[in-house]
Write a protein that holds these residues in place. Sequence first.
Motif, short mmCIF file in Angstrom:
data_model
loop_
_atom_site.label_atom_id
_atom_site.label_comp_id
_atom_site.label_asym_id
_atom_site.label_seq_id
_atom_site.Cartn_x
_atom_site.Cartn_y
_atom_site.Cartn_z
N ILE A 64 94.35 35.30 -63.43
CA ILE A 64 95.23 36.20 -64.18
C ILE A 64 96.51 36.38 -63.40
CG2 ILE A 64 95.46 38.49 -65.20
CD1 ILE A 64 92.41 38.62 -65.32
N GLU A 65 97.60 35.87 -63.95
CA GLU A 65 98.89 35.97 -63.30
C GLU A 65 99.94 36.40 -64.30
OE1 GLU A 65 99.72 32.18 -61.66
OE2 GLU A 65 98.47 32.47 -59.88
N PRO A 66 100.97 37.12 -63.85
CA PRO A 66 102.05 37.46 -64.75
C PRO A 66 102.89 36.24 -65.08
CG PRO A 66 102.60 38.11 -62.52
CD PRO A 66 101.17 37.65 -62.50
N GLU A 67 103.57 36.31 -66.20
CA GLU A 67 104.47 35.22 -66.56
C GLU A 67 105.60 35.15 -65.54
OE1 GLU A 67 105.89 35.69 -70.50
OE2 GLU A 67 103.91 35.89 -71.37
N GLU A 68 106.03 33.91 -65.23
CA GLU A 68 107.12 33.73 -64.28
C GLU A 68 108.43 33.84 -65.03
OE1 GLU A 68 108.40 30.56 -60.82
OE2 GLU A 68 106.32 30.78 -61.41
N LEU A 69 108.92 35.05 -65.15
CA LEU A 69 110.13 35.30 -65.90
C LEU A 69 111.37 34.92 -65.09
CD1 LEU A 69 109.13 38.78 -67.34
CD2 LEU A 69 108.87 36.55 -68.43
N PRO A 70 112.45 34.50 -65.76
CA PRO A 70 113.67 34.10 -65.05
C PRO A 70 114.22 35.18 -64.14
CG PRO A 70 113.77 33.46 -67.37
CD PRO A 70 112.55 34.32 -67.22
N GLU A 71 114.11 36.43 -64.58
CA GLU A 71 114.69 37.50 -63.78
C GLU A 71 113.90 37.77 -62.50
OE1 GLU A 71 112.45 39.54 -67.26
OE2 GLU A 71 113.63 37.74 -66.88
N ILE A 127 105.38 43.26 -66.86
CA ILE A 127 104.81 43.49 -65.54
C ILE A 127 105.79 44.18 -64.60
CG2 ILE A 127 105.49 41.34 -64.39
CD1 ILE A 127 101.98 42.90 -64.29
N ASP A 128 107.09 44.00 -64.85
CA ASP A 128 108.10 44.61 -63.98
C ASP A 128 107.98 46.14 -63.97
OD1 ASP A 128 110.53 44.02 -62.28
OD2 ASP A 128 111.38 45.47 -63.69
N ALA A 129 107.51 46.72 -65.07
CA ALA A 129 107.39 48.17 -65.14
C ALA A 129 106.32 48.70 -64.18
CB ALA A 129 107.06 48.59 -66.58
N LEU A 130 105.43 47.82 -63.74
CA LEU A 130 104.36 48.25 -62.84
C LEU A 130 104.72 48.07 -61.36
CD1 LEU A 130 101.24 46.74 -64.65
CD2 LEU A 130 102.29 48.98 -64.96
N MET A 131 105.88 47.49 -61.09
CA MET A 131 106.26 47.25 -59.70
C MET A 131 106.51 48.56 -58.96
SD MET A 131 106.02 44.10 -59.22
CE MET A 131 105.99 42.51 -60.10
N PRO A 132 106.34 48.55 -57.64
CA PRO A 132 106.43 49.80 -56.87
C PRO A 132 107.82 50.46 -56.95
CG PRO A 132 106.24 47.91 -55.41
CD PRO A 132 105.93 47.43 -56.76
N TRP A 133 108.88 49.67 -57.14
CA TRP A 133 110.19 50.30 -57.23
C TRP A 133 110.42 51.05 -58.54
CZ3 TRP A 133 109.49 45.05 -56.21
CH2 TRP A 133 109.56 44.19 -57.29
N ASN A 134 109.48 50.86 -59.49
CA ASN A 134 109.53 51.62 -60.73
C ASN A 134 108.45 52.71 -60.78
OD1 ASN A 134 111.69 50.23 -61.94
ND2 ASN A 134 110.35 48.55 -62.54
N HIS A 135 107.88 53.00 -59.61
CA HIS A 135 106.82 54.00 -59.54
C HIS A 135 107.43 55.41 -59.54
CE1 HIS A 135 103.07 55.93 -58.55
NE2 HIS A 135 103.55 56.41 -57.43
#
Length: 386
Positions: free
Chosen positions: A130-137, A376-384
């Motif tokens: 299970i991996e997140p999509e590799e988005l360009p950003e 998945i970016d919404a779950l990153m620690p900088w968005n905590h």
Amino acid sequence: MMPPDLNLPDDVEALKAMVLAVAEKAARVDALESEVADLKARNAEADERIERLTQILKAFDRARFGRRSEKLGSPSTDDEQQAFVFEEIETGIAAVRAQVNKGCERPNGKRPPRPRKGFAPHLERVEVVIEPEELPEHAGNARDDRTFGGSGPPMVAYRFEDSRAGECVARHLSRYRGILQVDGYAAYNKLVRSDGGNDGVTLAGCRSHGRRKFHELYASESSKVATETVERMAKLWQVEETVRGQSPDARVAARQQTSAAIVTDLFALRQKSVPRVSGKSKLAEALRYPISRRAIFERFLSDGRIELDSNTVERAIRPQAIRRKNSLFAGSDGGGRTWATIATLLQTSKLNNVDPFDWLTPRLERIADGWPSSEIDALMPWNHAG
């Protein structure tokens, strides 16, 4: 003539057996003598390494408690430099153990561990990744841009490799494009060669590594050249303290105004000193290291994104090195990769001043509940947010 008291059998077969026994005994003696000589050589080398490590520790004590224990450069610079002592000691101890145990079938008198038995061949294997999509950003997120005024959130990624062999470095960085600030390990040089190398890599040197051996000689008060080198280099870190967090252009301007002249003088001092010292001395070794890497050491003068040293990376690596023995439960390459993933999550949260437990627990619950990988970016620690 034969000794008068030597009794030889008259039977030919018995005589052959006696000669064979004597030959076998002589062969065993030769083998034992060879083994003893080999052990003496390995012990002598181990003693030499131990003496080297002892001298390093003495120099470290003098640097901490002696009359030259004043700080050079920023408050953290001296601590970072002294941290290299433990890195070299760890490497030296590993080398001593490997040399002493070389050729021993059963180190420490213990039986080698038995290989683990795998699952029965008829059992079905099902692997789900299970991996997140590799988005360009997300491309290029290999970062900590805060030192040159960048707005991107800091993050760190660990990757498991079973050795430091050149092929591991090439595999790990095969698609990397950007600045690579590292020590003088030769495998990194291959990434920038034109014959199949990586043309998109800009190699930058670490001046903390370049200063390390000078610092040892400085701490032991055994070289005027080393003392002058260390004291001049301290001014470089003082400049860096004044521009930390500023834009790349501002950093380059300050470096050109002050640091460039210091760097030029340092190179001239080293070039002048090399012919005057023994080629086998510690000072010669310290001088050759930066001279042979002049181009990569001077890149920070023209690129404000490049740091003076790689201490940011060293600080991120050190916790994993300290925990290495506690991580032996990994037990396999798969376990090692899992540990690297866990370390990535924990250290990235710390870089963003977020408590790992408070951040990770609800995130894992959301992922288990079917959180979309596109968000998945919404779950990153900088968005905590807590």
